[in-house]
Design a protein around this motif. Structure first.
Motif, PDB file in Angstrom:
ATOM      1  N   SER A  83      -2.068  -4.125   0.644  1.00  0.00           N
ATOM      2  CA  SER A  83      -1.538  -3.206   1.656  1.00  0.00           C
ATOM      3  C   SER A  83      -0.867  -4.008   2.756  1.00  0.00           C
ATOM      4  CB  SER A  83      -2.670  -2.356   2.252  1.00  0.00           C
ATOM      5  OG  SER A  83      -3.629  -3.191   2.898  1.00  0.00           O
ATOM      6  N   CYS A  84      -0.150  -3.315   3.617  1.00  0.00           N
ATOM      7  CA  CYS A  84       0.437  -3.952   4.793  1.00  0.00           C
ATOM      8  C   CYS A  84       0.516  -2.926   5.913  1.00  0.00           C
ATOM      9  CB  CYS A  84       1.811  -4.556   4.494  1.00  0.00           C
ATOM     10  SG  CYS A  84       3.074  -3.377   3.956  1.00  0.00           S
ATOM     11  N   LEU A  85       0.628  -3.434   7.132  1.00  0.00           N
ATOM     12  CA  LEU A  85       0.584  -2.569   8.307  1.00  0.00           C
ATOM     13  C   LEU A  85       1.492  -3.147   9.386  1.00  0.00           C
ATOM     14  CD1 LEU A  85      -1.275  -0.010   8.795  1.00  0.00           C
ATOM     15  CD2 LEU A  85      -2.700  -1.521  10.204  1.00  0.00           C
ATOM     16  N   CYS A  86       2.250  -2.270  10.041  1.00  0.00           N
ATOM     17  CA  CYS A  86       3.006  -2.646  11.231  1.00  0.00           C
ATOM     18  C   CYS A  86       2.359  -1.952  12.420  1.00  0.00           C
ATOM     19  CB  CYS A  86       4.465  -2.232  11.130  1.00  0.00           C
ATOM     20  SG  CYS A  86       5.454  -3.176   9.966  1.00  0.00           S
ATOM     21  N   ARG A 145      -7.679  -0.161   9.790  1.00  0.00           N
ATOM     22  CA  ARG A 145      -8.132  -1.500   9.390  1.00  0.00           C
ATOM     23  C   ARG A 145      -9.552  -1.436   8.826  1.00  0.00           C
ATOM     24  NH1 ARG A 145      -6.014  -2.829  14.620  1.00  0.00           N
ATOM     25  NH2 ARG A 145      -3.950  -3.808  14.459  1.00  0.00           N
ATOM     26  N   ASP A 146     -10.416  -0.675   9.493  1.00  0.00           N
ATOM     27  CA  ASP A 146     -11.797  -0.551   9.010  1.00  0.00           C
ATOM     28  C   ASP A 146     -11.839   0.063   7.613  1.00  0.00           C
ATOM     29  OD1 ASP A 146     -12.755  -1.626  11.361  1.00  0.00           O
ATOM     30  OD2 ASP A 146     -13.283   0.312  12.261  1.00  0.00           O
ATOM     31  N   ARG A 147     -10.995   1.076   7.394  1.00  0.00           N
ATOM     32  CA  ARG A 147     -10.973   1.732   6.081  1.00  0.00           C
ATOM     33  C   ARG A 147     -10.457   0.767   5.001  1.00  0.00           C
ATOM     34  NH1 ARG A 147     -10.517   7.443   7.287  1.00  0.00           N
ATOM     35  NH2 ARG A 147     -12.006   7.768   9.000  1.00  0.00           N
ATOM     36  N   LEU A 148      -9.439  -0.022   5.334  1.00  0.00           N
ATOM     37  CA  LEU A 148      -8.917  -0.997   4.370  1.00  0.00           C
ATOM     38  C   LEU A 148      -9.973  -2.057   4.052  1.00  0.00           C
ATOM     39  CD1 LEU A 148      -5.316  -1.417   5.832  1.00  0.00           C
ATOM     40  CD2 LEU A 148      -5.863  -0.471   3.581  1.00  0.00           C
ATOM     41  N   ASN A 149     -10.705  -2.489   5.078  1.00  0.00           N
ATOM     42  CA  ASN A 149     -11.774  -3.460   4.859  1.00  0.00           C
ATOM     43  C   ASN A 149     -12.860  -2.875   3.972  1.00  0.00           C
ATOM     44  OD1 ASN A 149     -10.643  -5.544   6.375  1.00  0.00           O
ATOM     45  ND2 ASN A 149     -11.580  -4.845   8.289  1.00  0.00           N
ATOM     46  N   ASP A 209     -12.066  -3.087   0.543  1.00  0.00           N
ATOM     47  CA  ASP A 209     -11.921  -4.480   0.125  1.00  0.00           C
ATOM     48  C   ASP A 209     -10.498  -4.774  -0.339  1.00  0.00           C
ATOM     49  OD1 ASP A 209     -12.895  -7.071  -0.156  1.00  0.00           O
ATOM     50  OD2 ASP A 209     -13.414  -6.798  -2.262  1.00  0.00           O
ATOM     51  N   TRP A 210      -9.519  -4.161   0.376  1.00  0.00           N
ATOM     52  CA  TRP A 210      -8.113  -4.399   0.087  1.00  0.00           C
ATOM     53  C   TRP A 210      -7.574  -5.448   1.048  1.00  0.00           C
ATOM     54  CZ3 TRP A 210      -5.526   1.109  -0.531  1.00  0.00           C
ATOM     55  CH2 TRP A 210      -6.063   1.729  -1.677  1.00  0.00           C
ATOM     56  N   SER A 211      -6.832  -6.398   0.536  1.00  0.00           N
ATOM     57  CA  SER A 211      -6.151  -7.352   1.403  1.00  0.00           C
ATOM     58  C   SER A 211      -5.013  -6.648   2.131  1.00  0.00           C
ATOM     59  CB  SER A 211      -5.611  -8.528   0.586  1.00  0.00           C
ATOM     60  OG  SER A 211      -4.700  -8.070  -0.407  1.00  0.00           O
ATOM     61  N   CYS A 212      -4.782  -7.076   3.383  1.00  0.00           N
ATOM     62  CA  CYS A 212      -3.744  -6.420   4.205  1.00  0.00           C
ATOM     63  C   CYS A 212      -2.979  -7.456   5.009  1.00  0.00           C
ATOM     64  CB  CYS A 212      -4.390  -5.395   5.144  1.00  0.00           C
ATOM     65  SG  CYS A 212      -3.194  -4.500   6.176  1.00  0.00           S
ATOM     66  N   HIS A 213      -1.677  -7.408   4.894  1.00  0.00           N
ATOM     67  CA  HIS A 213      -0.805  -8.227   5.734  1.00  0.00           C
ATOM     68  C   HIS A 213      -0.351  -7.390   6.920  1.00  0.00           C
ATOM     69  CE1 HIS A 213       2.490 -10.814   7.041  1.00  0.00           C
ATOM     70  NE2 HIS A 213       3.239  -9.735   7.080  1.00  0.00           N
ATOM     71  N   GLU A 214      -0.458  -7.952   8.131  1.00  0.00           N
ATOM     72  CA  GLU A 214       0.006  -7.246   9.328  1.00  0.00           C
ATOM     73  C   GLU A 214       1.174  -7.989   9.959  1.00  0.00           C
ATOM     74  OE1 GLU A 214      -2.499  -5.644  12.275  1.00  0.00           O
ATOM     75  OE2 GLU A 214      -4.189  -5.267  10.914  1.00  0.00           O
ATOM     76  N   SER A 215       2.143  -7.222  10.418  1.00  0.00           N
ATOM     77  CA  SER A 215       3.258  -7.782  11.175  1.00  0.00           C
ATOM     78  C   SER A 215       2.811  -8.022  12.617  1.00  0.00           C
ATOM     79  CB  SER A 215       4.438  -6.812  11.167  1.00  0.00           C
ATOM     80  OG  SER A 215       4.163  -5.693  12.010  1.00  0.00           O
ATOM     81  N   GLU A 216       3.682  -8.601  13.409  1.00  0.00           N
ATOM     82  CA  GLU A 216       3.461  -8.642  14.844  1.00  0.00           C
ATOM     83  C   GLU A 216       3.475  -7.207  15.383  1.00  0.00           C
ATOM     84  OE1 GLU A 216       7.941  -8.658  14.349  1.00  0.00           O
ATOM     85  OE2 GLU A 216       6.204  -9.514  13.313  1.00  0.00           O
ATOM     86  N   PHE A 217       2.982  -7.026  16.594  1.00  0.00           N
ATOM     87  CA  PHE A 217       3.000  -5.693  17.187  1.00  0.00           C
ATOM     88  C   PHE A 217       4.440  -5.262  17.467  1.00  0.00           C
ATOM     89  CE2 PHE A 217      -1.426  -6.569  17.867  1.00  0.00           C
ATOM     90  CZ  PHE A 217      -2.035  -5.311  17.840  1.00  0.00           C
ATOM     91  N   LEU A 218       4.758  -4.024  17.083  1.00  0.00           N
ATOM     92  CA  LEU A 218       6.061  -3.435  17.357  1.00  0.00           C
ATOM     93  C   LEU A 218       5.927  -2.411  18.481  1.00  0.00           C
ATOM     94  CD1 LEU A 218       7.290  -2.879  13.670  1.00  0.00           C
ATOM     95  CD2 LEU A 218       7.453  -4.939  15.091  1.00  0.00           C
ATOM     96  N   ASN A 219       7.056  -1.880  18.894  1.00  0.00           N
ATOM     97  CA  ASN A 219       7.070  -0.906  19.994  1.00  0.00           C
ATOM     98  C   ASN A 219       7.726   0.382  19.527  1.00  0.00           C
ATOM     99  OD1 ASN A 219       6.350  -2.622  22.640  1.00  0.00           O
ATOM    100  ND2 ASN A 219       7.639  -3.871  21.296  1.00  0.00           N
TER     101      ASN A 219
END
Length: 209
Positions: free
Chosen positions: A131-134, A169-173, A176-186
């Motif tokens: 997964s990934c998250l911005c 984030r808690d749900r992804l943890n 047990d899914w790996s997650c890449h996060e970007s820097e914080f956006l606006n």
């Protein structure tokens, strides 16, 4: 690269119903006009990323004149949003997109920082992550990317609060899914966001023509 499907969640920018938290600063008409420009930019950047199909999950239905007159819509697949809260609508969109055999990037239209380059970066991260998250500075997120589906990512979440990203984030943890996060956006939701928008994206405040 694994096939990627971009899903954009959007509603027609009707005066009085779009960007309501900006109405005290801009008025109903100008708030809706800004929502329209943000939406068009989001679609343009999604198409410019050239990652794969772009889906618009929209309300009201695709038969509405606004969507039929939108040039960008002709290059996208249009779907009606299902009834329910944002979580239910995102869940249905994610399930549908993943059923097509590709990973999905699900995004809104409120974050001009989410440009084609950022979308390409998040798509690349799904080659090695589940997964990934911005995340955005107000505690939510502008994009979530998934290789597989779980209803838990969309249920019982207090949308439009500072708890959205932490809970996700808690749900992804928990999955047990790996997650890449970007820097914080606006993103652009509150009157105080307008100064930054004017500085970095003046064309969205004062469009040419």
């Amino acid at each position: 690269m694994k096939p990627i499907r971009i899903i954009i969640m959007a509603k027609e920018p009707q005066p009085g119903r779009a960007k309501t938290r900006l109405i005290p600063a801009l008025g109903a008409q100008d708030a809706a006009a800004l929502a329209d420009r943000l939406f068009r930019r989001a679609v343009q950047q999604a198409l410019a990323a050239k990652l794969g199909p772009v889906e618009l999950h929209i309300t009201p239905a695709p038969s509405s004149p606004y969507w039929r007159k939108l040039p960008e819509a002709k290059r996208c697949e249009l779907f009606s949003q299902v009834p329910g809260d944002l979580g239910a609508r995102m869940s249905a969109a994610a399930r549908n997109g993943l059923s097509q055999g590709s990973a999905v990037l699900i995004m809104g239209t409120d974050c001009p920082d989410l440009d084609a380059k950022q979308l390409q970066s998040m798509a690349q991260s799904l080659q090695t992550h589940d997964s990934c998250l911005c995340p955005v500075t107000d505690g939510g997120y502008a994009l979530i990317g998934l290789q597989q589906f779980s209803e838990t990512l969309f249920t019982e979440i207090p949308w439009s609060t500072a708890q959205v990203a932490p809970i996700t984030r808690d749900r992804l943890n928990a999955l047990d899914w790996s997650c890449h996060e970007s820097e914080f956006l606006n993103d652009v939701d509150e009157p105080e966001d307008l100064a930054r928008l004017a500085k970095y994206y003046p064309e969205l405040i004062s469009p040419k023509g």
